[in-house]
Design an enzyme around this catalytic site. Structure first.
Site, short mmCIF file in Angstrom:
data_model
loop_
_atom_site.label_atom_id
_atom_site.label_comp_id
_atom_site.label_asym_id
_atom_site.label_seq_id
_atom_site.Cartn_x
_atom_site.Cartn_y
_atom_site.Cartn_z
CB THR B 139 -0.88 -0.02 1.26
OG1 THR B 139 -1.66 -1.20 1.22
CG2 THR B 139 -1.80 1.19 1.31
N GLY B 178 2.63 -2.86 8.59
CA GLY B 178 2.91 -3.12 10.00
C GLY B 178 4.37 -3.49 10.19
CD GLU B 421 -4.94 -9.09 4.23
OE1 GLU B 421 -5.08 -9.49 3.05
OE2 GLU B 421 -3.84 -8.91 4.76
#
Lengths: 675, 661
Positions: B139, B178, B421
């Protein structure tokens, strides 16, 4: 694509360098944004005052909320105290008074990020329940912040049901004192704002006992902390209740009292008094105290709740014309996400809702002012209606605003979850509003109780309070619309909402009556109907909001362009409600299946129409960037630059964490030889 | 134990342990799960301060400590089975997340799936021992759902046999991964590959980002934490900007596409396996929906049996708030939903294992369908669980708002899965695409199979709105199987309406995308109706597998409540399609209320059966023993604001005011 070589993009809202994707939205507005802003403010004069106040507040670094999202609970509390004390000085300096128009604009400019909100409730309760002498003694001290007060009603084990409160105040004739006690842990005062760290005094609600007899709840003023060193008074155990979902700047507190003696004069005695010999005297009606509660409810709606939804809409709508994603037509650039029907369906009904609720302000205030005047003259006739109306309106507005802010958050994709978007802050703030100042289910049931009585009055031919007169009008039984365009007629949809409210109430009342007639006890029958009664109360409130929106549109007849767009919003609000609750309208064939298809068609068409004015409609709310405090929602639309700029300021990027040295370094060492 | 809770437990009509076994998939599995949980719960190394009182940096550090510790302990205990690792970890983490989460999932999986054998030999051993820690950087700040829109470039330089990585714009900065901000020293970066002057689309590269040894960012790399979020405090979601950063040719993951040393591009052979990973991850999210909602229900229902408020009958003591119909109406449908979603998650996981079997020999032809359908189920369950957790919180009144309730943490940890997701609306539209495709297939005379096979009936019996007389008597509101049929009819109708509206739009304009967009509200509605049908069906199917009569009786009530409550919330759909009559709708409302009363005596036992240990719930309101008030006080005393009796804000800001007295 946002290029690197832009300069000054994160400076201030004064920057004229606006993202072209936002600029084009503004150029095609169908109405004057400035004019609509004036209408929303209640006149151009108000807009001027508001902007002047905002300019003062934002020019002072002492009020800055920059970096707020990086602060700990402790830091946020301290900052709120600092700002509040500073605001007090600033207001004095500017000549703004406590009851002047500027104060609410200060609150708005600062996003409510102030301490001592309950201090105001403390003062109001003394003004409402205190004798003239008590008012003369305490209010000047409170006004100057020489003492800071809190309002301690709710207990750990007791909220809604006031008679269940357990704190005791026992009168001792020999010493002429009340002894206050927290007899058990569930009786600890819990939640009052400003109590945990700030307050020196508290209005405490306790069960009054004289000579072993309980006289019910009364209010007492007591000092809880030293004015010299702020340490808790002997016998007082007081502290902060710990982290919450939000409101970290407020020190919600707990309070335990162990044999605290206060003089007889410290019971607030406008309506009831304990004489030196222990005689209990009741004087006049304390119903006026309801008015304090009603006023607080109205106040939070327009100061706290509705503006928060307006802000969330502003952020999500602006972001949705800056964010581009996927393609609508092959070969085109990626489309603005607001061009997707699904995104419009999420945001535009909320925008309509925001306007609908904002316009309720005038309606509710009119009711309140009328009631206030009568009640001041000891005429309590309108109190039940005022109480029922504000209860239901508070519940429906907080419920819709809370759900709406969450939709806005999720409509901003991943970035909505960043604290820097401002949306988590707005949502979690609203989430509390469904519970404080009256739990919503309880409030809906209070409205329902009033409506059931009104319905009985209809049947027995007695007079009906104004907000419920519609219950007596004749029902046509079938919706008269023939085409989808008919559903853009306010008469048609107002009638549909009226029908629904009347039917749901009628069904619930019939059921209730049936249960009672078949031998159920009244309270048991009531409990068995509560799900239905809540639905009926919601339908009633929904009708009131729709009706008021229609009336507001009519009053805009001298503002052709604005009337047109506001009418679209009104239509959208009404049709969205039907579209989302088709069963209520289809039932018993009031609206046919074909008519529902017409509603759907009109509803979807409206989305596309309002889409074109979406940005001007949120611009008209006229929030400053400082007040929005959002990397996604600023006026200039430089979303990505600002997000990057703000993230770099995060303490996690500055503070040295031991995590690497302690836990990661030993692991990584052994890779050195292999890479 | 609190007397109210004891009474609730004593009066249950069934044995909750038996239900726990069903949820776990057998008594042996329950036993093994408890053994694994005990390993964590009894281990002093895993004890920690209440995270609610720590700063973000402290929480991050604590999470890193635990991650490193978990690796050591899992190895020590020889736990290798994926389910057992999952049990172990979730007991350690409670409602929180670990910064190394993406290292174990996406980073390692991608290396396993997309590396050549040579690359695997180099990288995998290092990842297993945490000698390198990696994340998955896909992303970008300006790009999420639409992968083709990603802007990061990797330009091949044949002269040095290196790729030059660049973040050409602000919007191209990698954003959100993350573990990227502070933890990882490597990242798998997705970038547009340029070679010989041509763009070859997105490819994956392994990029070192921090210096081994000092952990400082490498020259040409700008990396950091994206700042505070809605929850996920202990996770260092990060940003990554690359300026002419060079990596060797071997760092492109080359199992499928390749770059020759001279810059020649070799095209990949297509693969379906990525579908498998996504189906698996979505089944995990559905399971998570069930689990998070179950936790929230456990807290709210236990608290509602301990909390007393107001009066039902004048003169009586204050009743438990769970005795109020409105409270039951808030909580029991959610309880039924939690069970329903649990069975859906189990079904998805089982189907995934069945289809992938031994992945090289399995028949993967069902995967695309499963992929399309699970997209919708991911969205359907996460949306409802998300709203449900908040309802549970609000059902706890003011105390639900305190972090001591545990509910704010459950909510903020869960809610992002509506977006990650696969954004939920996008997911719903993927399922809709499959439904429309199946519908078109049926219209052209071909039969479809699996969960959409009901569409086969459409050609024979077009559902006419308002044909009230035609079908209503067919629905028996006390028979779950009959309710499955009702949901099936509703789904058929919405698929048909969406397909017809789509066709009408197509007839009016050129662009298929435009027509699709103008029908998307209908399409999402069709997907939702389809998913709702699947959930009701799977719940009903599960009933037949319950042998114990007492458990069966209570689950039958829950299943009925789930199905009937869903109808009561969407009566318009059933009325408009003529599936139910007005009279039946009235009966449904009535039956829902009867079921609330029927479930009431078993409510506490039903949440006990979820078998969450107090440490896992991390909630003062949801404690098994129900001793709420004294423990709220104990908890509050630990608040950072209470560290000193007089707060420094007093000395700084208030004292100057009060000195004037």
């Amino acid at each position: 694509m946002a290029q690197w070589n832009r300069s000054g993009y994160f400076r201030s809202s004064g920057s004229r360098d606006v993202n072209p994707d936002l600029e084009t939205e503004r150029q095609t507005a169908s109405f004057s944004v400035e004019r609509l802003t004036a209408i929303l403010d209640g006149g151009a004069d108000n807009t001027r005052t508001r902007r002047a106040v905002e300019a003062v507040i934002h020019s002072e670094p002492g009020f800055s909320r920059e970096n707020q999202y990086f602060q700990s609970q402790n830091e946020r509390y301290e900052a709120a105290v600092r700002r509040s004390v500073y605001l007090k000085e600033k207001m004095h300096q500017m000549g703004w008074t406590e009851d002047g128009p500027e104060i609410k604009y200060c609150y708005r400019a600062l996003g409510g990020d102030l301490a001592f909100n309950v201090h105001r409730v403390f003062k109001n309760s003394i003004l409402a329940l205190g004798t003239d002498e008590q008012i003369a003694k305490w209010i000047p001290l409170a006004d100057k912040y020489h003492i800071i007060g809190t309002y301690a009603q709710t207990e750990l084990g007791h909220g809604t049901f006031l008679r269940g409160l357990e704190t005791t105040a026992i009168f001792d004739i020999s010493t002429q004192e009340f002894t206050l006690n927290t007899p058990k842990i569930s009786a600890m005062k819990w939640w009052p704002g400003d109590l945990g760290r700030s307050a020196t005094h508290a209005v405490v609600f306790a069960q009054l006992y004289i000579k072993g007899k309980c006289y019910g709840l009364h209010a007492f003023i007591l000092q809880i902390r030293s004015l010299r060193d702020h340490s808790p008074a002997p016998g007082v155990i007081v502290g902060d209740i710990g982290p919450k979902m939000n409101f970290e700047h407020i020190d919600n507190g707990y309070l335990m009292l162990q044999n605290i003696n206060i003089p007889r004069e410290n019971m607030l005695s406008r309506f009831s008094q304990v004489l030196p010999d222990g005689t209990y005297v009741k004087r006049g009606s304390d119903k006026i105290n309801y008015l304090t509660m009603i006023m607080t409810r109205i106040h939070i709606l327009w100061i706290e709740v509705i503006p928060t939804l307006l802000k969330a809409c502003t952020i999500a709508t602006r972001y949705s014309v800056v964010r581009r994603q996927s393609k609508l037509n092959p070969g085109d650039p990626e489309a603005k996400i607001l061009d997707y029907q699904t995104q419009q369906q999420k945001l535009l009904p909320l925008l309509a809702t925001a306007y609908a609720f904002h316009f309720m302000n005038a309606y509710v205030n009119e009711f309140y002012n009328k009631g206030y005047t009568e009640i001041r003259q000891e005429n309590f006739d309108s109190l039940p209606e005022l109480h029922a109306l504000t209860a239901g309106i508070k519940a429906i507005i907080t419920e819709y605003c809370t759900a709406g802010a969450e939709v806005c958050l999720r409509a901003c994709g991943g970035h909505g979850y960043s604290a820097l978007s401002g949306l988590p802050f707005l949502y979690t703030k609203l989430a509390a509003s469904c519970t404080y100042e009256g739990e919503n289910t309880v409030l809906f049931l209070q409205t329902a109780r009033f409506l059931v009585k009104c319905l009985a009055a209809v049947h027995s031919g007695q007079p009906i309070p104004p907000s419920a007169t519609y219950l007596s009008s004749v029902d046509s039984g079938k919706c008269q619309a023939r085409t989808s365009v008919d559903f853009l007629k306010p008469d048609i949809y107002a009638e549909a909402y009226r029908h629904r409210a009347t039917r749901l109430l009628g069904n619930a009342a019939t059921k209730l009556q049936g249960l009672v007639q078949s031998g159920a006890e009244q309270h048991e029958a009531w409990n068995q109907c509560t799900v239905q009664l809540v639905q009926a109360a919601k339908a009633h409130c929904h009708y009131i909001v729709v009706k008021n929106f229609i009336d507001t549109v009519e009053k805009l007849r001298n503002e052709a362009e604005i009337q047109k767009i506001v009418k679209h919003l009104c239509d959208l609000f009404a049709l969205h409600g039907i579209f989302s609750n088709t069963g209520d309208f289809l039932y018993a064939g009031y609206i046919s299946g074909d008519q529902i298809d017409m509603v759907t068609a009109s509803y979807l068409d409206l989305l596309a129409v309002i889409r074109n004015d979406a940005v001007p409609l949120v611009d008209a709310f006229d929030f400053t960037d400082e007040s929005l405090n959002s990397a996604l929602g600023s006026y200039d639309g430089h979303v990505y630059q600002r997000l990057y700029e703000w993230a770099q300021k995060s303490p996690t990027n500055k503070q040295v964490s031991q995590a690497y040295a302690r836990y990661l370094k030993p692991l990584f060492q052994s890779a050195l030889s292999k890479l | 134990m609190n007397e109210d809770l004891r009474r609730e437990r004593d009066s249950a009509s069934f044995n909750p342990e038996l239900l726990t076994h069903i949820l776990d998939g057998g008594a042996e599995r329950t036993q093994r799960r408890k053994e694994i949980e005990a390993l964590v719960l009894n281990d002093p190394d895993f004890q920690h301060e209440d995270l609610n009182f720590l700063s973000r940096s402290q929480r991050y550090e604590e999470a890193i400590r635990k991650s490193a510790l978990m690796v050591v302990k899992l190895r020590k205990y020889g736990i290798a089975d994926p389910d057992e690792i999952y049990w172990f970890k979730r007991t350690c983490l409670g409602s929180f997340v670990e910064p190394l989460g993406l290292h174990f999932s996406m980073f390692t999986n991608t290396l396993q799936n997309q590396c050549t054998v040579g690359q695997q030999d180099k990288w995998l051993p290092l990842t297993y021992g945490l000698q390198i820690i990696g994340t998955y950087a896909q992303t970008e700040m300006g790009h999420g759902t639409h992968l083709r829109g990603l802007e990061t470039t990797a330009t091949y330089d044949p002269a040095t046999q290196e790729f030059i990585l660049n973040s050409p714009t602000v919007t191209s900065i990698k954003w959100w991964p993350g573990g990227l901000g502070k933890t990882s020293n490597h990242a798998i970066v997705l970038a547009q590959l340029y070679t010989q002057g041509q763009c070859k689309g997105l490819h994956a590269f392994i990029v070192p980002i921090r210096q081994l040894g000092t952990h400082e960012p490498l020259p040409g790399i700008t990396v950091g934490d994206i700042g505070p979020k809605f929850g996920y405090d202990e996770m260092d979601n990060g940003y990554l900007k690359m300026d002419n950063f060079r990596i060797p040719r071997e760092n492109m993951l080359m199992k499928y596409a390749k770059i020759e040393p001279d810059g020649t591009y070799v095209k990949p052979v297509s693969d379906k396996l990525t579908y498998g990973t996504m189906v698996f991850i979505r089944s995990i999210i559905v399971g998570d929906s069930a689990r998070s909602l179950s936790k929230a229900c456990t807290i709210a229902i236990r608290y509602s049996s301990v909390r007393h408020q107001s009066e039902l009958k004048p003169g009586d003591p204050e009743p438990q708030i769970l005795d109020y119909q409105t409270q039951q109406y808030k909580l029991f449908p959610l309880l039924a939903t939690a069970y329903a979603f649990h069975f859906v998650g189990a079904y998805m996981k089982m189907t995934y294992y069945r289809i992938t079997g031994d992945i090289n020999e399995g028949d993967l032809s069902e995967l695309p369908e499963l992929h399309a359908l699970t997209a919708g189920l991911k969205a359907f369950t996460s949306w409802i669980a998300n709203a449900g957790i908040e309802e549970c919180r609000m059902a706890c009144g003011g105390h639900g708002y305190s972090r001591c309730s545990g509910l704010p943490d459950i909510y903020v940890t869960f809610t992002p899965c509506c977006t990650y997701e696969g954004e939920n609306t996008v997911m719903m539209l993927q399922t809709a695409r499959f439904l429309i495709k199946s519908y078109t297939q049926v219209c052209s005379g071909q039969l479809v199979s699996g969960m959409v096979s009901y569409l086969n009936d459409l050609s024979g019996q077009h559902i006419q709105p308002q044909q009230v007389a035609a079908r209503p008597t067919a629905v028996h509101i006390n028979d779950p199987a009959s309710l499955v049929e009702a949901y099936k009819l509703r789904a058929s109708r919405f698929v048909e309406v969406a397909a017809k509206n789509l066709q009408a739009e197509l007839n009016r304009r050129k662009s298929r995308e435009d027509a699709w967009n103008r029908t998307s509200v209908d399409l999402v509605r069709a997907s939702e109706a389809h998913c709702h049908y699947v959930v009701v069906k799977l719940f009903t199917t599960q009933l037949s597998e319950i042998n114990d009569a007492a458990v069966h009786a209570v689950m039958n009530n829950l299943c009925l409540l789930y199905a009937l409550y869903g109808i009561s919330k969407h009566t318009g759909d059933f009325l408009q399609a003529g599936i139910l009559t007005d009279a039946q709708v009235t009966q449904v409302y009535q039956r829902v209320k009867e079921l609330l009363a029927a479930i009431r005596p078993n409510a506490v036992a039903l949440v006990d059966a979820f078998d969450f240990h107090d440490n896992c719930l991390a909630s003062v309101l949801g404690r098994y023993d129900g001793n709420i008030y004294e423990n709220m006080f104990e908890w509050a005393k630990k608040s950072p604001l209470n560290k000193t009796e007089v707060h420094e804000a007093f000395h700084k800001h208030l004292k100057p005011k009060q000195a004037k007295l």
